[in-house]
Enzyme design. Structure first.
Site, PDB file in Angstrom:
ATOM      1  CG  HIS A   1      -1.800   1.187   1.336  1.00 42.64           C
ATOM      2  ND1 HIS A   1      -3.062   1.217   0.805  1.00 42.64           N
ATOM      3  CD2 HIS A   1      -1.611   2.415   1.900  1.00 42.64           C
ATOM      4  CE1 HIS A   1      -3.610   2.400   1.032  1.00 42.64           C
ATOM      5  NE2 HIS A   1      -2.742   3.146   1.697  1.00 42.64           N
ATOM      6  CD  GLU A   2       1.619   3.627   3.689  1.00 41.09           C
ATOM      7  OE1 GLU A   2       1.864   4.688   3.075  1.00 41.09           O
ATOM      8  OE2 GLU A   2       0.593   3.479   4.385  1.00 41.09           O
TER       9      GLU A   2
ATOM     10  CG  HIS B   1       0.287   6.208  -0.755  1.00 37.70           C
ATOM     11  ND1 HIS B   1      -0.780   6.728  -1.462  1.00 37.70           N
ATOM     12  CD2 HIS B   1      -0.253   5.564   0.321  1.00 37.70           C
ATOM     13  CE1 HIS B   1      -1.908   6.411  -0.849  1.00 37.70           C
ATOM     14  NE2 HIS B   1      -1.616   5.697   0.232  1.00 37.70           N
TER      15      HIS B   1
END
Length: 448
Positions: free
Chosen positions: A18-19, A22
């Protein structure tokens, strides 16, 4: 220990994915990234890569990517072009969306890999229907093959269960099935008899359906039950009831259910010896009427169960398409489940916290790497969908902020952003409290 390591690996991997979404989007949009963290709190281990500090922190329940941003700290004038707050709103939206998108893409790839490897599923053939149940009252019988659930085609039991969850809050469930005699029929199940809290992982048994075909051999006896008082034992094979030859377990269920508090004579085969017993079913109230229960469960017909198994193995392109479709279907189902909880059609008891996720990860890991991969994909979908919810401090909330800026040409006023942030934190804390409360009820107090 397996549960602990399965949980830590699952959370670590999915948070990293997920990170990293980003991080990757930020770097492609020309935004400086100061810190990439797996976990919160005190850093346990750090290393430097370029301008970014990478770290693993003490609390492994999330992570963050800290970007160069004037709203958080002063930025040198020569670096201002790399600050997040100076970027075009479309870039900001891309960075916010990239995290959840990466989780969904991961699920797509996992499911695609599983379909390419081969996935064993169960044909949606009804193995057993509980006497007096909602399914039995609708007319469904063992041997019927389910083809439609609420007008949606189904090809295995997993699809059946997914569509059953979608029916939460409805008064009626329509099931299309092909009977053992080959006739196509439609059956209407009365869902008004179910409470919101009963739409859970046991929904099939609550409706009275089971994919497992039963034999006349006893596999389980409830402590203190009528069966135990009568002297029945595990592995007894029931031959006759009231001097009538027993054809199948469903017939036995029907006789017991229709005979509350009435003595029934049984003939059983125990270790090649024929024994006569008398059992008096306990009278319990079910759907407003008295039915008999003796507290036994049958052994499954393993030979028939193996015949129900089917292996789905697809080529690379078809597997990828199937992976995308499955991820989409489960994402939509997750959104629907959140919506149904908000309107009261589903119980908030379905929300799980760290203990629930740990149990799920541990159980799937114990079943093998294929089951564990499916668990990772499912958790990844939940993480992606949850973060897309339009709640301030979540990615979905940031998408709303940046969408407003894109359309209006103005950023959200600072005072309003602070108010919304407090609301978002409060909602998130309430959700976390609910999840921890549900975990405590399940694992500490045995409730829920």
């Amino acid at each position: 220990m397996l549960t602990f390591f399965a949980f830590v690996f699952a959370i670590g991997l999915l948070v990293f994915i997920h990170e990293y979404g980003h991080y990757w989007a930020a770097r492609r949009c020309g935004v400086g990234v100061l810190t990439f963290s797996i976990g919160f709190g005190k850093p346990l281990y750090q290393w430097q890569r370029g301008q970014t500090t990478w770290q693993i922190a003490a609390i492994p329940l999330g992570g963050f990517v800290k970007m160069l941003d004037e709203s958080e700290a002063p930025v040198a004038s020569d670096l201002r072009q790399y600050a997040f707050n100076t970027q075009h709103p479309a870039k900001k939206m891309a960075i916010a969306f990239a995290g959840p998108l990466t989780n969904l893409l991961f699920a797509c790839l996992v499911y695609a890999g599983l379909y390419a490897h081969g996935v064993v599923t169960l044909k949606p053939i009804i193995g057993a229907v509980s006497a007096g149940s909602i399914a039995a009252n609708a007319g469904l019988k063992a041997g019927d093959r389910i083809t439609l659930v609420n007008a949606e085609k189904v090809s295995d039991w997993e699809q059946v269960q997914i569509n059953l969850f979608s029916a939460a809050g409805h008064a009626q469930l329509l099931i299309g099935a092909k009977t053992a005699q080959g006739a196509e029929k439609q059956f209407a199940l009365d869902l008004s008899l179910l409470k919101a809290a009963e739409f859970d992982q046991k929904i099939l048994s609550r409706l009275g359906l089971s994919p497992f075909a039963a034999t006349n051999r006893i596999a389980f006896i409830q402590a203190g039950s009528a069966a135990e008082r009568a002297g029945l034992q595990v592995d007894d094979l029931i031959l006759e009831i009231n001097q009538q030859k027993l054809l199948d377990w469903h017939e036995f269920q029907d006789v017991v259910a229709s005979s509350p508090s009435q003595a029934l004579s049984l003939t059983v085969n125990r270790n090649q010896q024929v024994i006569a017993l008398v059992v008096t079913p306990d009278a319990i109230e079910l759907n407003g009427k008295k039915v008999g229960r003796i507290g036994v469960s049958p052994a499954n017909d393993e030979a028939l169960y193996k015949k129900m198994q089917q292996t789905v193995r697809l080529g690379p392109l078809d597997a990828l398409v199937a992976g995308v479709i499955k991820t989409y279907d489960l994402s939509i189902l997750t959104v629907k489940m959140f919506g149904k909880m908000l309107v009261g059609a589903l119980s908030p008891k379905q929300v799980s916290g760290p203990l629930g996720i740990a149990e799920f990860a541990g159980q799937s890991a114990a079943m093998g790497w294929l089951a564990y991969l499916q668990a990772l994909a499912l958790i990844s979908i939940s993480l992606g969908v949850l973060n897309l919810m339009p709640v301030p401090i979540l990615d979905g909330g940031h998408l709303l902020y940046h969408g407003y800026e894109l359309l209006s040409g103005r950023t959200v006023p600072e005072w309003l952003a602070l108010v919304l942030q407090k609301i978002g934190i409060s909602l998130l804390l309430l959700l976390m409290a609910l999840a921890l409360f549900n975990d405590a009820n399940r694992f500490l107090f045995g409730l829920g």
